[in-house]
Structures are given as C-alpha cells and as structure tokens.
Write a protein that holds these residues in place. Structure first.
Motif, PDB file in Angstrom:
ATOM      1  N   VAL A  49       0.916  -1.293  -0.044  1.00 41.89           N
ATOM      2  CA  VAL A  49      -0.132  -0.067   0.026  1.00 41.89           C
ATOM      3  C   VAL A  49       0.707   1.265  -0.128  1.00 41.89           C
ATOM      4  CG1 VAL A  49      -1.899   1.325   1.351  1.00 41.89           C
ATOM      5  CG2 VAL A  49      -1.956  -1.204   1.200  1.00 41.89           C
ATOM      6  N   SER A  50       1.933   1.490   0.637  1.00 41.73           N
ATOM      7  CA  SER A  50       2.536   2.464   0.965  1.00 41.73           C
ATOM      8  C   SER A  50       4.092   2.587   0.483  1.00 41.73           C
ATOM      9  CB  SER A  50       2.537   3.059   2.439  1.00 41.73           C
ATOM     10  OG  SER A  50       1.223   3.292   3.025  1.00 41.73           O
ATOM     11  N   SER A  51       4.922   1.489   0.931  1.00 41.69           N
ATOM     12  CA  SER A  51       6.456   1.772   0.385  1.00 41.69           C
ATOM     13  C   SER A  51       6.731   0.060   0.216  1.00 41.69           C
ATOM     14  CB  SER A  51       7.241   2.200   1.662  1.00 41.69           C
ATOM     15  OG  SER A  51       7.102   1.596   2.738  1.00 41.69           O
ATOM     16  N   ALA A  52       7.513   0.052  -0.844  1.00 45.19           N
ATOM     17  CA  ALA A  52       8.507  -1.027  -1.007  1.00 45.19           C
ATOM     18  C   ALA A  52       9.972  -0.862  -1.144  1.00 45.19           C
ATOM     19  CB  ALA A  52       7.798  -1.746  -2.417  1.00 45.19           C
ATOM     20  N   ASN A  53      10.575  -1.623  -0.212  1.00 49.25           N
ATOM     21  CA  ASN A  53      11.965  -1.407  -0.254  1.00 49.25           C
ATOM     22  C   ASN A  53      12.674  -2.844  -0.564  1.00 49.25           C
ATOM     23  OD1 ASN A  53      11.782   1.645   0.733  1.00 49.25           O
ATOM     24  ND2 ASN A  53      10.713   0.236   2.281  1.00 49.25           N
ATOM     25  N   PHE A  54      13.422  -2.586  -1.719  1.00 45.04           N
ATOM     26  CA  PHE A  54      14.385  -3.850  -1.876  1.00 45.04           C
ATOM     27  C   PHE A  54      15.827  -3.415  -1.946  1.00 45.04           C
ATOM     28  CE2 PHE A  54      10.283  -4.067  -4.392  1.00 45.04           C
ATOM     29  CZ  PHE A  54       9.559  -4.866  -3.617  1.00 45.04           C
ATOM     30  N   GLY A  55      16.540  -4.370  -1.353  1.00 42.35           N
ATOM     31  CA  GLY A  55      18.028  -4.301  -1.372  1.00 42.35           C
ATOM     32  C   GLY A  55      18.910  -5.473  -1.539  1.00 42.35           C
ATOM     33  N   GLY A  56      20.020  -5.436  -1.983  1.00 44.23           N
ATOM     34  CA  GLY A  56      21.063  -6.405  -1.931  1.00 44.23           C
ATOM     35  C   GLY A  56      20.654  -7.402  -3.185  1.00 44.23           C
ATOM     36  N   ASN A  57      21.322  -8.724  -3.068  1.00 42.28           N
ATOM     37  CA  ASN A  57      21.034  -9.582  -4.079  1.00 42.28           C
ATOM     38  C   ASN A  57      19.877 -10.566  -3.735  1.00 42.28           C
ATOM     39  OD1 ASN A  57      23.421  -8.956  -5.575  1.00 42.28           O
ATOM     40  ND2 ASN A  57      24.680  -9.886  -4.029  1.00 42.28           N
ATOM     41  N   LEU A  87       2.572  -2.642  -6.708  1.00 40.06           N
ATOM     42  CA  LEU A  87       3.354  -1.695  -5.878  1.00 40.06           C
ATOM     43  C   LEU A  87       2.500  -0.388  -5.658  1.00 40.06           C
ATOM     44  CD1 LEU A  87       6.794  -2.519  -7.631  1.00 40.06           C
ATOM     45  CD2 LEU A  87       5.898  -3.101  -5.498  1.00 40.06           C
ATOM     46  N   PRO A  88       3.075   0.576  -4.661  1.00 34.68           N
ATOM     47  CA  PRO A  88       2.485   1.638  -4.447  1.00 34.68           C
ATOM     48  C   PRO A  88       2.731   2.925  -5.069  1.00 34.68           C
ATOM     49  CG  PRO A  88       4.075   1.396  -2.843  1.00 34.68           C
ATOM     50  CD  PRO A  88       4.172   0.112  -3.651  1.00 34.68           C
ATOM     51  N   ALA A  89       2.084   3.997  -5.103  1.00 32.66           N
ATOM     52  CA  ALA A  89       2.640   5.119  -5.680  1.00 32.66           C
ATOM     53  C   ALA A  89       4.032   5.755  -5.441  1.00 32.66           C
ATOM     54  CB  ALA A  89       1.475   6.493  -5.291  1.00 32.66           C
ATOM     55  N   GLY A  90       4.732   6.445  -6.212  1.00 34.92           N
ATOM     56  CA  GLY A  90       6.084   6.743  -5.692  1.00 34.92           C
ATOM     57  C   GLY A  90       6.934   5.835  -6.410  1.00 34.92           C
ATOM     58  N   GLU A  91       8.311   6.357  -6.468  1.00 34.71           N
ATOM     59  CA  GLU A  91       9.341   5.359  -7.139  1.00 34.71           C
ATOM     60  C   GLU A  91       9.635   4.003  -6.234  1.00 34.71           C
ATOM     61  OE1 GLU A  91      13.545   5.889  -8.983  1.00 34.71           O
ATOM     62  OE2 GLU A  91      13.127   7.266  -7.121  1.00 34.71           O
ATOM     63  N   THR A  92       9.559   3.048  -7.059  1.00 34.07           N
ATOM     64  CA  THR A  92      10.102   1.608  -6.574  1.00 34.07           C
ATOM     65  C   THR A  92      11.312   1.402  -7.294  1.00 34.07           C
ATOM     66  OG1 THR A  92       7.999   0.941  -5.868  1.00 34.07           O
ATOM     67  CG2 THR A  92       9.516  -0.754  -6.285  1.00 34.07           C
ATOM     68  N   ILE A  93      12.606   1.073  -6.590  1.00 30.42           N
ATOM     69  CA  ILE A  93      13.635   0.755  -7.231  1.00 30.42           C
ATOM     70  C   ILE A  93      14.216  -0.883  -7.070  1.00 30.42           C
ATOM     71  CG2 ILE A  93      16.134   1.188  -7.133  1.00 30.42           C
ATOM     72  CD1 ILE A  93      15.408   3.893  -6.158  1.00 30.42           C
ATOM     73  N   PHE A  94      14.509  -1.192  -7.947  1.00 28.89           N
ATOM     74  CA  PHE A  94      15.123  -2.794  -8.003  1.00 28.89           C
ATOM     75  C   PHE A  94      16.633  -2.545  -8.003  1.00 28.89           C
ATOM     76  CE2 PHE A  94      10.764  -4.513  -9.644  1.00 28.89           C
ATOM     77  CZ  PHE A  94      10.214  -4.822  -8.376  1.00 28.89           C
ATOM     78  N   PRO A  95      17.234  -2.925  -7.110  1.00 28.22           N
ATOM     79  CA  PRO A  95      18.647  -2.570  -7.140  1.00 28.22           C
ATOM     80  C   PRO A  95      19.366  -3.571  -7.878  1.00 28.22           C
ATOM     81  CG  PRO A  95      18.430  -3.623  -5.016  1.00 28.22           C
ATOM     82  CD  PRO A  95      16.605  -3.427  -5.904  1.00 28.22           C
ATOM     83  N   SER A  96      20.705  -3.226  -8.276  1.00 30.31           N
ATOM     84  CA  SER A  96      21.538  -4.349  -8.861  1.00 30.31           C
ATOM     85  C   SER A  96      21.621  -5.600  -8.227  1.00 30.31           C
ATOM     86  CB  SER A  96      23.339  -3.419  -9.265  1.00 30.31           C
ATOM     87  OG  SER A  96      23.993  -4.494  -9.659  1.00 30.31           O
ATOM     88  N   GLY A  97      21.669  -6.626  -9.013  1.00 31.17           N
ATOM     89  CA  GLY A  97      21.634  -8.045  -8.571  1.00 31.17           C
ATOM     90  C   GLY A  97      20.441  -8.661  -7.957  1.00 31.17           C
ATOM     91  N   MET A  98      19.362  -7.864  -8.304  1.00 27.66           N
ATOM     92  CA  MET A  98      17.987  -8.316  -7.833  1.00 27.66           C
ATOM     93  C   MET A  98      17.281  -9.073  -9.144  1.00 27.66           C
ATOM     94  SD  MET A  98      15.163  -6.636  -5.642  1.00 27.66           S
ATOM     95  CE  MET A  98      13.634  -7.546  -5.440  1.00 27.66           C
TER      96      MET A  98
END
Length: 395
Positions: free
Chosen positions: A334-342, A354-365
C-alpha cells in the motif's frame, strides 16, 4: 494468595494440576546475594506482581499461560522455558494485565530450547554432513549439497518452535508468547535464536518464535530470532518468526528487530519473516539477511503460511533474501516497497501490486512475476525483471 519470596540459592519446582496463586512473587534480592530458580512445571500462575531480581530465573515447564498483574525484571534476571526434545512441550506464555518492565541486561531467553538436533517439522537432514534446521526460512545446505530443512508455521500467528540441525546438530530456538495490557518497556532482550554448533559436520538450529501483543510499547531493546551458526561443513539454521502487534501506542526505538539466518556455515539459511502491526492499522513485512554469500534455500510465502490467498501490507522490505511465492494470487503493497541486495522474488503466476512513488529494484536483484502493477515509477538498476504483464502508472 500470600506474598511469596524466594531468596536463597535454591531451585524450587512446582508439581500440581491446579493453578498456583500468589499474592505477589519475588525471586532473589536486589543485591544479587542469592540466585534462585523457580520452575513452574504444571498448572498456571496468578499473582498480583512478579519481581525477578538480578541473578534469578523464572522457568516455565508447561504450555499453559501464566497470568500476572505486573512484571519487573532487573539486570541479570532471566525468564525462559525448559528444553524441548522432539515434541513441543514447553514455551514461555505470559499474560501481564498491567505493566512489564524488562530492564537493560535482563532477558526473555529461549535460545536453543526448541526441537533438538534432527527433529521438528523443518529438521535438517543428515544424509551427507548436516543441513541446517528450518522454520521461518529454510535451513542452509551442507557441503554435500544436501538442502536445508523446510520452512513452516504461520506468518501472522506463529506458534511453533525452531527445528534442529542435522547430523547431531544444535537445537532450534524456543518460543515466547507475550500479551501485555499496559506499557511494555523493553530495554532488555527477547531472544529465540537457534542453537550453534562447532562440530565439523553438524548443523545449526533454526530460530524460534516470538509473538507479542502489546498495548503500549516503549524502550530501546532487542528482539531476535536468528538461525544458529555452523562452523565448517554443516549448514546454518534458517531464521525464525517474529510477529508483533501493538494496539495502542508505540514510542519504541528497538535497536534490533530481525530474524536473520545464521551467518556462518557451509551454506547460510534463509531469512525468517518479521510481521509488525501498528496501532494505526498499518502493517510491515520484513524479510532480510545481512548478506548473501553462500545463501541457500528460500523464504516461502504460501496461502497456508499467510492464511489467505492475498497478502496486503502497508510496507514491504526484502533485502539479501530469496522469497518464493506460491498459491497466493496477489501481494498488495500500500505505502512503500524497499528492496536491497542480491534478492530474488519468484511468483510466476501471481500479481505484485506496488504503491505510488518510485520503486527501485537494485543491482543484483532478480524478479519473476506473472503480473506487476506499479502505482508510481519503476526503476531497474541493473536488476532483472521478468513478467508476463506489466502496468506502470507513473512516469
């Protein structure tokens, strides 16, 4: 109903099928002159107030709930349950009507008190060396490529112990269930880690369960249900399960709130999930490991584990974790999605909203989905995304 004080260097056992009632209960003395242990082996306890002084220990030897008016635990005091074997016999189950003051240096400690090595629903195997026990996350595999013990139990209402590691491995973590009707000031530690092992081929136990329903939460303490270490050819234990429901007010700043897999072993176990419900009705799901070297297995989200075919959370954090989703139609953030690491998310048939705003899929994901819907922008920083259908509303 009289006040009871135990202030000698003794171990006191209770054997009764009837409730044990005290007007109040005091273990030890403020100067730590004595270090008594009270083992409540059967029945339940009703007491106006419980004080556990430095060096004193209250041990629960049952699965019944202890109901008390208030609890104060001073530095050096311990609340625990007895060691389990191959069946679930003992847990910490405590209902506090008013306040619970868990002071710095005191602990609710059920580390290594779960299913013994090679037992439990997620027991690590012993076909080669020893595979890590599973619970919230799958256990780590061993040097012979034997997979770790499976994950099990509920996301929101976990109830079981951590499973033991294979090949004469260590026990899993125990279980602690707390209900506090007033203020829970948590400046000490609540810990259900899996047991560790130094054997050349033995495996670590999985983290256990911590489930708490708290009216008002305060303090800067620690909550943990980590998988146990294995030092050489055995796998480490998978993370346990933490479920925290705060119903009225939360002013806490807990320094650790994690269910990470054991960070030593031939292969590392998978992270256990942390599910938090806040007074405003919001919810947060965290699946996170400190790092991913030699990470094996996964953290499954299934309809049986979630208790429904749809999982909706306000906030989702996945970092250095392999998450496999099956028999769930959709995950709604609903509000925030945070992804990190491999990290890896695999849900080939389902929907990730996914919610409004920017969602980032980082390197290695690596992300494999049936359908992904983003309410805002979606950024791929050298990540891999495979989806049958994708809708991005933002720019």
């Amino acid at each position: 109903t009289d006040p009871v004080t135990i202030d000698q260097n003794v171990t006191v056992l209770t054997y009764t099928t009837e409730p044990v009632t005290f007007g109040s209960l005091t273990l030890g003395d403020a100067a730590a002159t004595f270090a008594p242990t009270l083992v409540l082996s059967t029945g339940t306890l009703g007491a106006g107030g419980v004080i556990i002084n430095p060096g004193a220990t209250l041990t629960q030897g049952t699965t019944y709930t202890i109901v008390v008016g208030s609890v104060t635990m001073y530095s050096g005091s311990v609340l625990k349950h007895k060691d389990n074997a191959s069946t679930r016999q003992y847990v910490v189950a405590l209902q506090v009507i008013d306040y619970f003051d868990l002071q710095a240096g005191s602990s609710i400690a059920v580390d290594g008190l779960g299913y013994v090595g090679g037992s439990g629903p997620g027991a690590g195997g012993s076909a080669f060396w020893g595979a890590g026990g599973g619970h919230g996350g799958r256990g780590g595999g061993d040097a012979g490529e034997q997979g770790g013990g499976t994950a099990y139990d509920s996301l929101i209402n976990p109830s079981d112990l951590g499973s033991g590691g294979g090949n004469s491995g260590s026990a899993g973590g125990g279980a602690a269930f707390l209900t506090v009707g007033g203020v829970f000031t948590l400046n000490g530690a609540v810990s259900a880690n899996g047991g560790t092992t130094t054997g050349a081929a033995a495996a670590g136990g999985a983290g256990g369960t911590i489930k708490m329903t708290i009216a008002t939460l305060a303090g800067t303490g620690i909550i943990r249900a980590n998988g146990g270490f294995s030092t050489q050819n055995g796998g480490s234990g998978g993370g346990g399960r933490i479920a925290l429901n705060v119903t009225a007010s939360d002013t806490s700043n807990l320094s650790v709130l994690a269910a990470n897999a054991g960070q030593s072993g031939f292969y590392l176990g998978s992270a256990g999930p942390i599910y938090v419900q806040k007074p405003d009705g919001s919810s947060r799901l965290i699946i996170s490991n400190p790092s991913t070297p030699r990470l094996s297995g996964n953290t499954p989200l299934t309809s049986a584990i979630v208790g429904a075919a749809t999982l909706s959370v306000s906030s989702l954090t996945i970092s250095n974790a392999n998450v496999t989703v099956t028999s769930i139609d959709s995950i709604v953030v609903v509000s925030s999605a945070n992804f990190g690491g491999n990290s890896t998310i695999a849900n080939a048939q389902g929907i990730l909203q996914l919610p409004a705003g920017e969602t980032i899929f980082p390197s290695g994901m690596n992300v494999t989905l049936g359908t992904i819907t983003a309410g805002g922008s979606l950024t791929l920083n050298s990540a891999t995304l495979i989806a049958s259908s994708m809708t991005v509303v933002g720019n």
